[in-house]
Write an enzyme that holds these catalytic residues in place. Structure first.
Site, PDB file in Angstrom:
ATOM      1  N   MET A   1      28.701 -35.596  -1.090  1.00 24.39           N
ATOM      2  CA  MET A   1      28.842 -36.897  -0.502  1.00 24.39           C
ATOM      3  C   MET A   1      29.216 -37.892  -1.567  1.00 24.39           C
ATOM      4  O   MET A   1      28.365 -38.394  -2.250  1.00 24.39           O
ATOM      5  CB  MET A   1      27.607 -37.286   0.284  1.00 24.39           C
ATOM      6  CG  MET A   1      26.319 -37.601  -0.459  1.00 24.39           C
ATOM      7  SD  MET A   1      25.881 -39.235  -0.918  1.00 24.39           S
ATOM      8  CE  MET A   1      26.687 -39.678  -2.325  1.00 24.39           C
ATOM      9  N   PRO A   2      30.462 -38.099  -1.725  1.00 26.08           N
ATOM     10  CA  PRO A   2      30.879 -39.104  -2.701  1.00 26.08           C
ATOM     11  C   PRO A   2      30.555 -40.523  -2.225  1.00 26.08           C
ATOM     12  O   PRO A   2      30.515 -40.790  -1.031  1.00 26.08           O
ATOM     13  CB  PRO A   2      32.396 -38.919  -2.778  1.00 26.08           C
ATOM     14  CG  PRO A   2      32.651 -37.559  -2.235  1.00 26.08           C
ATOM     15  CD  PRO A   2      31.572 -37.321  -1.223  1.00 26.08           C
TER      16      PRO A   2
END
Length: 135
Positions: free
Chosen positions: A1-2
Site C-alpha cells: 500500500m503505497p
C-alpha cells in the site's frame, strides 16, 4: 500500500484533479496488485510559481501542467517493477491529458516498521496487519 503524494499547479477543475489521482491509483493497482481500496493519496494544489521543475539535462521543458508524484512504499520491488510502474503512471496520465514531459516521479522506499495506520501503533510490527507481499 503505497502512500502517494501528488503536487500540481492550481487551475484544473475538480474533475481533472480527481482524474489525475484516479489514473495514478489505477497504475499502482495494476502494476503492484494491491487491493483497489488500499488507497492513500494526498493531492496538493499550488500556485504555479510554487512548483519549480526545470530541465534535468534531458533537453525538454515542462509546462505549468507538471504533475509531481512521490511514491512512498515498502522496499523490495525490483528495478523492473519500478520502471513498469513509471511507464504505467505515464500512460494513465496521458489518457487524462497530462503531457509526457509533465510527469515527474520520485520513489521512496521504507520498511514495515515505518508505518502507523492509527492508534499510535506500527500495525505491521504488532501483527495487526500482515506485511503485504511485493508484486
Amino acid at each position: 500500500m503505497p502512500l502517494v503524494r501528488i503536487d500540481l499547479a492550481a487551475g484544473r477543475t475538480p474533475e481533472a484533479v480527481r482524474a489525475i489521482a484516479d489514473a495514478i491509483h489505477t497504475a499502482v493497482v495494476d502494476e503492484y496488485g494491491i487491493p483497489e481500496r488500499d488507497r492513500f493519496q494526498i493531492v496538493t494544489e499550488h500556485p504555479a510559481q510554487q512548483i519549480i521543475a526545470e530541465d534535468a539535462g534531458l533537453g525538454f521543458e515542462r509546462t505549468e501542467g507538471v504533475v509531481m508524484i512521490q511514491v512512498f512504499t515498502q522496499r523490495g520491488r525490483s528495478d523492473e517493477a519500478k520502471q513498469a510502474l513509471y511507464a504505467a503512471v505515464h500512460d494513465r496520465l496521458a489518457e487524462v491529458g497530462v503531457a509526457s514531459e509533465d510527469v515527474f516521479i520520485g520513489y521512496v522506499e521504507n520498511g514495515p516498521q515505518d508505518w502507523s495506520f492509527g492508534f499510535g501503533r506500527a500495525q505491521y510490527v504488532t501483527g495487526e496487519l500482515g506485511v503485504p507481499s511485493l508484486a
